[in-house]
Write a protein that holds these residues in place. Structure first.
Motif, mmCIF file in Angstrom:
data_model
loop_
_atom_site.group_PDB
_atom_site.id
_atom_site.type_symbol
_atom_site.label_atom_id
_atom_site.label_comp_id
_atom_site.label_asym_id
_atom_site.label_seq_id
_atom_site.Cartn_x
_atom_site.Cartn_y
_atom_site.Cartn_z
ATOM 1 N N ALA A 87 0.830 -1.213 0.000
ATOM 2 C CA ALA A 87 0.000 0.000 0.000
ATOM 3 C C ALA A 87 0.861 1.258 0.000
ATOM 4 N N SER A 88 0.240 2.356 -0.364
ATOM 5 C CA SER A 88 0.924 3.643 -0.234
ATOM 6 C C SER A 88 0.582 4.222 1.140
ATOM 7 N N THR A 89 1.342 5.234 1.523
ATOM 8 C CA THR A 89 1.159 5.744 2.885
ATOM 9 C C THR A 89 -0.202 6.404 3.064
ATOM 10 N N ASP A 90 -0.821 6.888 1.993
ATOM 11 C CA ASP A 90 -2.132 7.518 2.193
ATOM 12 C C ASP A 90 -3.270 6.492 2.272
ATOM 13 N N GLN A 91 -2.922 5.212 2.207
ATOM 14 C CA GLN A 91 -3.959 4.189 2.382
ATOM 15 C C GLN A 91 -3.993 3.633 3.810
ATOM 16 N N VAL A 92 -3.151 4.217 4.673
ATOM 17 C CA VAL A 92 -3.023 3.682 6.035
ATOM 18 C C VAL A 92 -4.343 3.800 6.801
ATOM 19 N N GLU A 93 -4.980 4.972 6.707
ATOM 20 C CA GLU A 93 -6.191 5.200 7.496
ATOM 21 C C GLU A 93 -7.279 4.189 7.131
ATOM 22 N N GLU A 94 -7.467 3.979 5.830
ATOM 23 C CA GLU A 94 -8.494 3.042 5.384
ATOM 24 C C GLU A 94 -8.154 1.621 5.854
ATOM 25 N N ALA A 95 -6.876 1.277 5.728
ATOM 26 C CA ALA A 95 -6.458 -0.068 6.146
ATOM 27 C C ALA A 95 -6.689 -0.263 7.646
ATOM 28 N N ALA A 96 -6.399 0.801 8.424
ATOM 29 C CA ALA A 96 -6.536 0.688 9.880
ATOM 30 C C ALA A 96 -7.991 0.503 10.291
ATOM 31 N N ASN A 97 -8.905 0.912 9.459
ATOM 32 C CA ASN A 97 -10.324 0.798 9.802
ATOM 33 C C ASN A 97 -10.811 -0.640 9.898
ATOM 34 N N SER A 98 -9.987 -1.583 9.426
ATOM 35 C CA SER A 98 -10.388 -2.990 9.570
ATOM 36 C C SER A 98 -9.575 -3.692 10.665
ATOM 37 N N ALA A 99 -8.878 -2.887 11.497
ATOM 38 C CA ALA A 99 -7.986 -3.487 12.506
ATOM 39 C C ALA A 99 -8.731 -4.381 13.494
ATOM 40 N N ASP A 100 -10.007 -4.104 13.743
ATOM 41 C CA ASP A 100 -10.741 -4.888 14.739
ATOM 42 C C ASP A 100 -11.454 -6.091 14.122
ATOM 43 N N GLU A 101 -11.290 -6.303 12.832
ATOM 44 C CA GLU A 101 -11.927 -7.466 12.203
ATOM 45 C C GLU A 101 -11.377 -8.751 12.803
ATOM 46 N N GLY A 102 -12.261 -9.652 13.158
ATOM 47 C CA GLY A 102 -11.823 -10.943 13.687
ATOM 48 C C GLY A 102 -11.389 -10.909 15.143
ATOM 49 N N THR A 103 -11.558 -9.758 15.818
ATOM 50 C CA THR A 103 -11.199 -9.697 17.239
ATOM 51 C C THR A 103 -12.446 -9.958 18.084
ATOM 52 N N SER A 104 -12.220 -10.252 19.349
ATOM 53 C CA SER A 104 -13.369 -10.458 20.250
ATOM 54 C C SER A 104 -13.071 -9.800 21.590
ATOM 55 N N PRO A 105 -13.015 -8.455 21.599
ATOM 56 C CA PRO A 105 -12.641 -7.765 22.842
ATOM 57 C C PRO A 105 -13.714 -7.898 23.920
ATOM 58 N N ALA A 106 -13.259 -7.847 25.161
ATOM 59 C CA ALA A 106 -14.178 -7.929 26.301
ATOM 60 C C ALA A 106 -14.742 -6.548 26.600
ATOM 61 N N SER A 107 -15.862 -6.531 27.314
ATOM 62 C CA SER A 107 -16.409 -5.290 27.873
ATOM 63 C C SER A 107 -16.129 -5.284 29.370
ATOM 64 N N ASP A 108 -15.597 -4.193 29.861
ATOM 65 C CA ASP A 108 -15.408 -4.065 31.312
ATOM 66 C C ASP A 108 -15.560 -2.600 31.700
ATOM 67 N N ASP A 109 -15.251 -2.287 32.965
ATOM 68 C CA ASP A 109 -15.442 -0.913 33.435
ATOM 69 C C ASP A 109 -14.619 0.090 32.633
ATOM 70 N N ALA A 110 -13.434 -0.339 32.194
ATOM 71 C CA ALA A 110 -12.544 0.596 31.511
ATOM 72 C C ALA A 110 -13.036 0.899 30.105
ATOM 73 N N ALA A 111 -13.609 -0.101 29.441
ATOM 74 C CA ALA A 111 -13.991 0.096 28.040
ATOM 75 C C ALA A 111 -14.996 -0.963 27.615
ATOM 76 N N SER A 112 -15.995 -0.546 26.846
ATOM 77 C CA SER A 112 -16.901 -1.515 26.225
ATOM 78 C C SER A 112 -16.179 -2.160 25.047
ATOM 79 N N ALA A 113 -16.715 -3.279 24.586
ATOM 80 C CA ALA A 113 -16.124 -3.935 23.415
ATOM 81 C C ALA A 113 -16.132 -2.971 22.226
ATOM 82 N N GLU A 114 -17.233 -2.224 22.097
ATOM 83 C CA GLU A 114 -17.352 -1.274 20.987
ATOM 84 C C GLU A 114 -16.238 -0.217 21.057
ATOM 85 N N PHE A 115 -15.976 0.300 22.270
ATOM 86 C CA PHE A 115 -14.936 1.318 22.436
ATOM 87 C C PHE A 115 -13.555 0.710 22.149
ATOM 88 N N ARG A 116 -13.346 -0.539 22.589
ATOM 89 C CA ARG A 116 -12.061 -1.182 22.309
ATOM 90 C C ARG A 116 -11.849 -1.327 20.796
#
Lengths: 383, 283
Positions: free
Chosen positions: B236-265
């Motif tokens: 990729a080129s450097t200006d594609q970083v933001e778009e690429a980062a938008n899929s960083a949470d794909e396939g993750t299963s974060p927990a929800s706790d007092d510090a952060a909801s899964a959505e916020f994580r």
């Protein structure tokens, strides 16, 4: 405090960050406060249902050695009364603070006393120490006049020495007087031996410390994380007995207030179990999370006690939470955020931004549809 | 709080530790720096009947240049990883992370092998080792074997280590001059566990990105790679970083706790991945 913080410079920096759409926005928050301290007047205490007894007790005694013992009814638990009360007694008696011992916290040592809270210790208990010392000086002056074979009215007291007006070479130290008082062999006729005095001080009114604070935060608008970058305060607690203790009280209070505003909170789950029950979960901030404090003072003496002192125990805690929250709201003003509950955790700040933006988008849509309807009506009118 | 009573053995060598593990069975636990295990024992979330202390095995504290990679003894303390010149020169992300995890007392006692064997997905080191595609050397009754970081972390606090095995060495690649890195940790206080952490190791080429490896902290029951973002960043080129980062949470299963909801994580993972890759490109 505006001068101290370079307020104009801060607003310029804020403007730059807003214009550049910097993800980290600058917030400037204010708070001013007036406290009601020195909880004391016994009549007022009675009137508000506290029964009365708003006084505080001090006993000051000069030993034969010239050393001083101060027994105080206040109970320090970290506020440094031993230091400040020594200074008060040393100033009044003209001795070194090193020669003063402060006794407290044991009814076997101090028979009478009330409490330490509500920034009352100095303004009530510290003043009682001062007034007991004045009684000591009054009695010592009579003994000094007797020792110097002069009229009491001609005796001057300065720097721990009693001297005859106009003949400074004719003098005795307060230590010499204390020894003579203890021995009791050559005192004015009818005088009790010893140099020990009590004072129970019941002030005529509260004291009213006040101050103005500015908190500068950097708010990461993408993550909701708030960092307190700077904190400025100008506080007026009247004349200051010990500047380090006053600064320490302010630093601790500010840390506590910032902690309430951003970090600390008790959270219960749906079963009523406290989930913030350990130091890992209950967010007490440490030095890395807290700013350097830039503090100045004005000095407006209280008219309700002879030292003019007002107390400073709660100033930092009272001034800071709203300064911090105002600062966060100020940083997020372009987003339309108007309220955030304490503690302003990253998730809360992030949600507040999301909600405000959703609301703004909704309002824009509503405005747009109103405008288009208005245009229709206008057109209709034209026809 | 006080742990359940336990017996204590001192291992004289790695082989002796393996022997002791065999003798005492599955309720025995190895201890090195103890800064993860002891707190769990105090809270009685762990109750081993025997502790086998590895902490005197000084021959497992080393850093060696092995040509294309560095070999780090499992008992090397975080502070020594942080200060080691070879690691600073060839694998900056590792020394950087060793200097920010926990607090100074954890860094002075805790070991690189200990934090990896503990397998906590909110630990900083596991996701960094995953992004580096490091290797772990494991010794057991049947000899020595090597496992890639991606196969090592199995479940929450569960690794590929068998009950009678000891982690002896960690191997990390030497990063070249075209490799940028970043570890970004999001926490409310400096000493807290990461609410989300992102380790980025980016191969740069001709002003763009050749490939990127991204490890996520606290986004599931193990350290997780942001594979959708990695794919999007490949070539990729450097200006594609933001778009690429938008899929960083794909396939993750974060927990929800007092510090952060899964959505916020998930949101933080996207923002932090973008910032980590941008920082890596500039480093």
């Amino acid at each position: 405090v505006l001068e101290l913080a370079d307020y104009e410079g801060l607003r310029e920096e804020q403007k730059r960050r807003r214009e550049n759409n910097d993800p980290v926005q600058l917030g400037i928050g204010f708070s001013t406060y007036t406290e009601i301290c020195g909880i004391a007047p016994s009549q007022v205490n009675a009137a508000v249902g506290l029964g009365g007894a708003g006084w505080e007790y001090a006993n000051v005694r000069m030993l034969m050695s010239g050393k001083v013992e101060v027994a105080t009814g206040t109970t320090p638990h970290g506020q440094g009364h031993e230091t400040s009360w020594s200074q008060i007694a040393a100033d009044a008696l003209g001795v070194s603070p090193d020669d003063v011992v402060v006794l407290h916290g044991d009814t076997a040592v101090v028979p009478l006393g009330r409490d330490t809270y509500g920034s009352r210790s100095l303004a009530v208990g510290g003043v009682a120490v001062h007034l007991a010392c004045e009684k000591i000086v009054d009695k010592a002056k009579k003994i000094a006049a007797h020792m110097l074979e002069a009229a009491e009215d001609d005796i001057e007291f300065e720097g721990g020495k009693f001297s005859v007006a106009g003949s400074p070479d004719q003098n005795v130290s307060i230590g010499d007087v204390a020894a003579a008082a203890f021995m009791g062999a050559d005192l004015p006729e009818g005088m009790e031996p010893g140099l020990t005095e009590n004072y129970v001080f019941d002030p005529p009114n509260f004291t009213f410390p006040f101050g103005a604070h500015i908190c500068v935060t950097e708010v990461d608008t993408e993550t909701g994380k708030v960092a307190v970058r700077d904190y400025f305060g100008v506080d007026d607690c009247g004349p200051v007995i010990n500047p380090i203790i006053v600064d320490g009280q302010l630093h601790g209070g500010l840390a506590q207030g910032i902690a309430s505003a951003i970090y600390e909170g008790a959270i219960y789950d749906e079963d009523g179990t406290l989930t913030t029950s350990s130091m890992v979960d209950y967010m007490i901030p440490g030095a890395p999370e807290l700013p350097n404090y830039t503090l100045e003072r004005t000095v407006t003496p209280s008219p309700t006690n002879p030292l003019g002192v007002k107390g400073v125990g709660e100033a930092g805690t009272i001034g800071s939470p709203q300064a911090v929250i105002n600062s966060i709201i100020d940083a997020l003003e372009p987003f339309g955020v108007k309220h955030i509950d304490m503690p302003a955790s990253p998730m809360r700040v992030w949600k507040a931004i999301q909600n405000a933006q959703g609301q703004q988008a909704g309002e824009r849509e509503a405005d747009a549809s109103l405008e288009s309807r208005g245009a229709d009506v206008q057109q209709g009118g034209d026809e | 709080m006080i742990p359940v009573a336990f017996d204590y053995e001192v291992a004289e060598s790695v082989d002796n530790a393996i022997e002791l593990l065999g003798q005492h069975g599955e309720d025995a636990k190895l201890i090195a720096g103890g800064h993860s295990l002891i707190p769990l024992m105090r809270l009685r979330l762990a109750a081993p009947t025997v502790l086998i202390d590895l902490d005197r095995l000084d021959d497992l504290r080393y850093v060696r240049d092995e040509g294309d990679h560095l070999a780090i003894g499992a008992l090397t303390r975080h502070r020594d990883v942080h200060n080691n010149e070879l690691i600073n020169e060839h694998c900056g992300i590792l020394s950087y992370t060793a200097g920010l995890l926990g607090d100074p007392s954890v860094q002075h006692r805790g070991t690189i092998g200990g934090t990896l064997a503990h397998g906590d997905p909110s630990g900083d080191m596991p996701s960094v080792i995953s992004a580096l595609e490091g290797e772990l050397v494991i010794k057991g009754p049947d000899g020595e074997r090597t496992v890639g970081a991606l196969d090592f972390f199995k479940e929450f606090l569960l690794t590929d280590l068998e009950p009678e095995e000891v982690l002896t060495e960690v191997r990390v690649p030497k990063l070249g001059s075209n490799t940028g890195w970043s570890y970004k940790k999001f926490s409310r206080r400096s000493q807290d566990w990461a609410i989300v952490g992102v380790a980025a190791v980016v191969e740069k080429s001709n002003g763009g990105i050749d490939s990127a490896r991204i490890g996520l902290t606290s986004m599931g029951s193990t350290p997780i790679r942001a594979s959708a973002t990695e794919e999007a960043l490949s070539g990729a080129s450097t200006d594609q970083v933001e778009e690429a980062a938008n899929s960083a949470d794909e396939g993750t299963s974060p927990a929800s706790d007092d510090a952060a909801s899964a959505e916020f994580r998930r949101h933080l993972a996207r923002v932090w991945t973008r910032r980590a890759v941008e920082e890596a490109l500039n480093r």
